[in-house]
Design an enzyme around this catalytic site. Structure first.
Site, PDB file in Angstrom:
ATOM      1  N   HIS A 124       0.798  -1.227   0.000  1.00  0.00           N
ATOM      2  CA  HIS A 124       0.000   0.000   0.000  1.00  0.00           C
ATOM      3  C   HIS A 124       0.833   1.282   0.000  1.00  0.00           C
ATOM      4  O   HIS A 124       0.284   2.362  -0.089  1.00  0.00           O
ATOM      5  CB  HIS A 124      -0.944   0.026   1.209  1.00  0.00           C
ATOM      6  CG  HIS A 124      -0.231   0.305   2.502  1.00  0.00           C
ATOM      7  ND1 HIS A 124       0.495  -0.651   3.172  1.00  0.00           N
ATOM      8  CD2 HIS A 124      -0.102   1.436   3.226  1.00  0.00           C
ATOM      9  CE1 HIS A 124       1.021  -0.114   4.257  1.00  0.00           C
ATOM     10  NE2 HIS A 124       0.682   1.144   4.322  1.00  0.00           N
TER      11      HIS A 124
HETATM   12  C1  UD1 Z   1      -1.982   5.483   5.960  1.00  0.00           C
HETATM   13  C2  UD1 Z   1      -0.674   5.942   6.603  1.00  0.00           C
HETATM   14  C3  UD1 Z   1       0.367   4.846   6.458  1.00  0.00           C
HETATM   15  C4  UD1 Z   1      -0.150   3.523   6.984  1.00  0.00           C
HETATM   16  C5  UD1 Z   1      -1.450   3.198   6.280  1.00  0.00           C
HETATM   17  C6  UD1 Z   1      -2.058   1.908   6.751  1.00  0.00           C
HETATM   18  C7  UD1 Z   1      -0.169   8.333   6.505  1.00  0.00           C
HETATM   19  C8  UD1 Z   1       0.681   9.356   5.843  1.00  0.00           C
HETATM   20  N1  UD1 Z   1      -0.143   7.114   5.948  1.00  0.00           N
HETATM   21  O1  UD1 Z   1      -1.727   5.328   4.577  1.00  0.00           O
HETATM   22  O2  UD1 Z   1       1.507   5.201   7.206  1.00  0.00           O
HETATM   23  O3  UD1 Z   1       0.796   2.524   6.731  1.00  0.00           O
HETATM   24  O4  UD1 Z   1      -2.372   4.265   6.537  1.00  0.00           O
HETATM   25  O5  UD1 Z   1      -3.191   1.563   6.005  1.00  0.00           O
HETATM   26  O6  UD1 Z   1      -0.792   8.630   7.485  1.00  0.00           O
HETATM   27  N2  UD1 Z   1      -9.040   4.892   1.792  1.00  0.00           N
HETATM   28  C9  UD1 Z   1     -10.265   4.285   1.765  1.00  0.00           C
HETATM   29  N3  UD1 Z   1     -10.866   3.967   2.950  1.00  0.00           N
HETATM   30  C10 UD1 Z   1     -10.318   4.250   4.150  1.00  0.00           C
HETATM   31  C11 UD1 Z   1      -9.079   4.901   4.183  1.00  0.00           C
HETATM   32  C12 UD1 Z   1      -8.445   5.208   2.994  1.00  0.00           C
HETATM   33  O7  UD1 Z   1     -10.799   4.001   0.699  1.00  0.00           O
HETATM   34  O8  UD1 Z   1     -10.936   3.938   5.186  1.00  0.00           O
HETATM   35  C13 UD1 Z   1      -8.360   5.207   0.515  1.00  0.00           C
HETATM   36  C14 UD1 Z   1      -8.670   6.611   0.016  1.00  0.00           C
HETATM   37  O9  UD1 Z   1      -8.703   6.557  -1.372  1.00  0.00           O
HETATM   38  C15 UD1 Z   1      -7.445   7.379   0.453  1.00  0.00           C
HETATM   39  C16 UD1 Z   1      -6.358   6.338   0.325  1.00  0.00           C
HETATM   40  O10 UD1 Z   1      -6.969   5.108   0.683  1.00  0.00           O
HETATM   41  O11 UD1 Z   1      -7.213   8.519  -0.312  1.00  0.00           O
HETATM   42  C17 UD1 Z   1      -5.175   6.608   1.186  1.00  0.00           C
HETATM   43  O12 UD1 Z   1      -5.576   6.768   2.572  1.00  0.00           O
HETATM   44  P1  UD1 Z   1      -4.651   7.591   3.587  1.00  0.00           P
HETATM   45  O13 UD1 Z   1      -5.214   7.530   4.956  1.00  0.00           O
HETATM   46  O14 UD1 Z   1      -4.356   8.931   3.018  1.00  0.00           O
HETATM   47  O15 UD1 Z   1      -3.268   6.856   3.521  1.00  0.00           O
HETATM   48  P2  UD1 Z   1      -2.924   5.290   3.549  1.00  0.00           P
HETATM   49  O16 UD1 Z   1      -2.338   4.922   2.241  1.00  0.00           O
HETATM   50  O17 UD1 Z   1      -4.056   4.469   4.074  1.00  0.00           O
END
Ligand code: UD1
Length: 376
Positions: free
Chosen positions: A208
């Site tokens: 991820h």
């Molecule tokens: C975040 C953390 C990362 C951690 C990861 C675990 C930061 C900078 N990154 O990354 O360190 O390893 O979580 O999963 O804080 N999304 C969904 N549903 C959700 C959450 C996210 O669909 O419940 C999708 C959205 O499109 C979003 C993308 O995932 O834009 C990224 O989510 P985000 O929380 O920005 O970062 P992660 O890649 O999950």
């Protein structure tokens, strides 16, 4: 003692659960804040149920956005909560955007509210500033009054940055508290059996990180590597929503034809799956640690790791960088051929299921801000 705990994203929930339980056991006043950085049922709600976490006292509902917007939204929403709750400690865990955002708010309001900041999982460093987590780690540690380290190498990193030893306490790895507490239940769940997999004869993969999934060439190399592995043994791939979306956007879905692609799965089911695997491929920090304790070979799909102890003491190794399909497949084959290590045999110091107790003791040993009590 009045302690406010912050959880925001999936890897935070298993770190917060044992600390909350230890605070309640000690009769302390614990307030749980969920920033809502992760919000899908599979990324958040399922973990709360699985880990017996109570509903948060405050849900900030920030959701997904760019780094700046997400961090700012957490800060804006957290400030009034902190002013209302006035805890003695704000405890933040890990390295996600919610960690830094709440640490920054609490550090600036510390005097007014009478709170201090404790960082659980302090001192980990990848040395790679392209990772958003590296900025979160370094800045959170700089803001924290108490730095609770998961492994001895973290202490050396903090010393090197000029952080005084009086603010650093070796706590051990709190995520392993949750792992050991859930292991028997994970075995009972028999996730491999439910998926028709033979124990010790399949691989599990998770990917991820932005560096692996947000760039088409990088994601294609990873998915081709997974497809090669899937040609040799069944490969189960619970997919982060971000990875699922990028594979679709880049037109790479065909590369998933031979892997068992799943939606994200809950904590205990994931432990069940990992515990029965021949090998794990991952870019997650948590899985590098969990495989080390479970004695399962792990291939880390990154250029470096902020958890080097999982390589020097544990079962982890880095795939050759830059990642190539053949490099991933060859490293996985070598790792899977290794004899399995018994649970706990490679556990580093303090990865023993008692980190939360040590964290609560460290908080309690420090006088409240402005008080003159002597630390015990
Ligand atoms: C975040 C953390 C990362 C951690 C990861 C675990 C930061 C900078 N990154 O990354 O360190 O390893 O979580 O999963 O804080 N999304 C969904 N549903 C959700 C959450 C996210 O669909 O419940 C999708 C959205 O499109 C979003 C993308 O995932 O834009 C990224 O989510 P985000 O929380 O920005 O970062 P992660 O890649 O999950």
């Amino acid at each position: 003692m009045r302690v406010l705990l912050v959880a925001g994203a999936r890897p935070n929930f298993m770190k917060v659960a044992p600390i909350l339980a230890a605070l309640r056991r000690a009769g302390d006043d614990a307030i749980l804040v969920h920033t809502g950085q992760h919000y899908d049922a599979t990324m958040s709600g399922a973990f709360f149920r699985d880990l017996d976490l109570p509903d948060p006292d405050h849900h900030l509902g920030v959701g997904s956005a760019s780094h700046a917007v997400q961090t700012a939204r957490v800060m804006e929403a957290f400030e009034p909560v902190l002013l209302e709750e006035r805890p003695e400690w704000v405890v933040v865990v890990g390295d996600v955007n919610s960690t830094l955002a709440c640490a920054l708010v609490a550090a600036k309001l510390g005097e007014e509210v009478g709170c201090r900041v404790a960082h659980v999982e302090a001192g980990l460093r990848s040395g790679d500033w392209r990772m958003p987590e590296e900025a979160n780690r370094v800045l959170t540690d700089r803001l924290a009054d108490l730095l609770l380290t998961p492994s001895r190498d973290a202490e050396a990193n903090l010393r090197g940055e000029g952080i005084g030893p009086e603010d650093v306490v070796f706590a051990g790895n709190v995520m392993i508290d949750t792992l050991l507490a859930r292991l028997a239940e994970a075995r009972r769940r028999d996730q491999p059996g439910r998926l028709g997999l033979e124990r010790g004869a399949y691989a599990v993969a998770t990917v991820h990180r932005p560096s692996n999934v947000d760039d088409r060439v990088a994601l294609e190399a990873v998915l081709r590597g997974l497809a090669l592995v899937a040609g040799t043994m069944p490969l189960v791939f619970p997919m982060h929503p971000r990875t699922r979306a990028r594979a679709r956007d880049f037109g790479l879905d065909a590369l998933l034809a031979d892997v068992v692609a799943l939606d994200p799965i809950g904590y205990t089911d994931m432990v069940s799956l990992v515990e029965g695997a021949a090998v794990v491929l991952t870019d997650s920090g948590g899985l590098q640690e969990e495989t080390t304790v479970l004695g399962i070979p792990c291939v880390t799909l990154r250029e470096q790791t902020e958890r080097p102890i999982t390589v020097t003491a544990g079962t982890n190794r880095l795939a050759p960088w830059p990642l190539t399909p053949d490099g991933i497949a060859a490293t996985t084959q070598a790792a899977a051929a290794e004899a399995r290590v018994p649970v706990g045999a490679r556990s580093p110091e303090g990865w023993d299921g008692r980190a939360a107790e040590r964290i609560v003791a460290a908080l309690a040993a420090r006088p409240a801000r402005g008080a003159s009590a002597v630390a015990v």
